[in-house]
Design an enzyme around this catalytic site. Structure first.
Site, mmCIF file in Angstrom:
data_model
loop_
_atom_site.group_PDB
_atom_site.id
_atom_site.type_symbol
_atom_site.label_atom_id
_atom_site.label_comp_id
_atom_site.label_asym_id
_atom_site.label_seq_id
_atom_site.Cartn_x
_atom_site.Cartn_y
_atom_site.Cartn_z
ATOM 1 C CB SER A 1 -0.865 0.001 1.267
ATOM 2 O OG SER A 1 -1.482 1.256 1.482
ATOM 3 C CE1 TYR B 1 -3.503 -1.257 5.714
ATOM 4 C CE2 TYR B 1 -2.618 0.854 4.999
ATOM 5 C CZ TYR B 1 -3.221 -0.361 4.710
ATOM 6 O OH TYR B 1 -3.527 -0.672 3.401
#
Length: 201
Positions: A47, A73
């Site tokens: 990501s 994350y």
């Protein structure tokens, strides 16, 4: 993505356990079957979040002391890239002594309009119409990494548009931190210890 503090059934912080350790263990369990297959690939989905407040917190990988959603994350997505690069290094070394042709590649979907964003801040909902793309478009970088005959081991694909948030897939670069080989190797060792899974390379 950006979930409240939760743990997997094995006791790992949810984002790190799912996004990194799950991928690591599954790959380790399947790799022996893949190595003899010409053109086989391991594609790990990272990501743009690997750049956001991201580093590998070896002193508190599971965020037991103080949990923060975005850095947790970011750590998991940085770990995805570090895993890909270390795996490719090991595959390249194995290929020099055997007929193995398996490669490791990474991809990211950009800002795809999916349920993944449900825990994101409200500002994301405001920006979504401007930056996001459909789930089908978000899948293209992964599909290219998995199928394009020109893909090489250790490459990273993502959308080619503004901030890599949308657009057709192209070869992209990852953060300087993701290329730290010492941290990659340490993360590999820790991941083996946590999962109990070792690799045939």
């Amino acid at each position: 993505m950006l979930t409240p503090r939760q743990a997997t059934r094995d006791g790992f912080e949810l984002q790190f356990g799912t996004n990194h350790l799950g991928h690591f263990a599954l790959t380790g369990l399947l790799l022996e079957q893949m190595l003899p297959v010409p053109g086989s690939r391991v594609v790990t989905v990272s990501s743009v979040g690997h750049r956001i407040q991201a580093r590998i917190h070896f002193d508190d990988l599971q965020w037991d002391r103080s949990y923060r959603r975005a850095p947790a994350y970011g750590q998991s997505k940085l770990a995805n890239l570090m895993f890909t690069y270390e795996l490719q290094r090991r595959l390249s070394a194995a290929a020099s002594t055997a007929a193995a042709s398996t490669i490791a590649v990474a991809a990211h979907p950009g800002f795809a309009s999916t349920e993944l964003m449900r825990h994101s801040p409200a500002i994301a909902a405001v920006a979504a119409p401007l930056l996001s793309q459909s789930a089908a478009m978000g899948a293209l970088p992964t599909l290219r990494a998995a199928t394009d005959p020109g893909v090489l081991g250790g490459q990273y694909y993502g959308p080619g548009g503004l901030f890599e948030s949308r657009g057709y897939p192209k070869l992209v670069t990852s953060s300087h931190r993701s290329h730290d080989t010492a941290v990659q190797r340490r993360l590999w060792t820790v991941s083996e210890e946590l999962t109990g899974v070792t690799f045939p390379v």
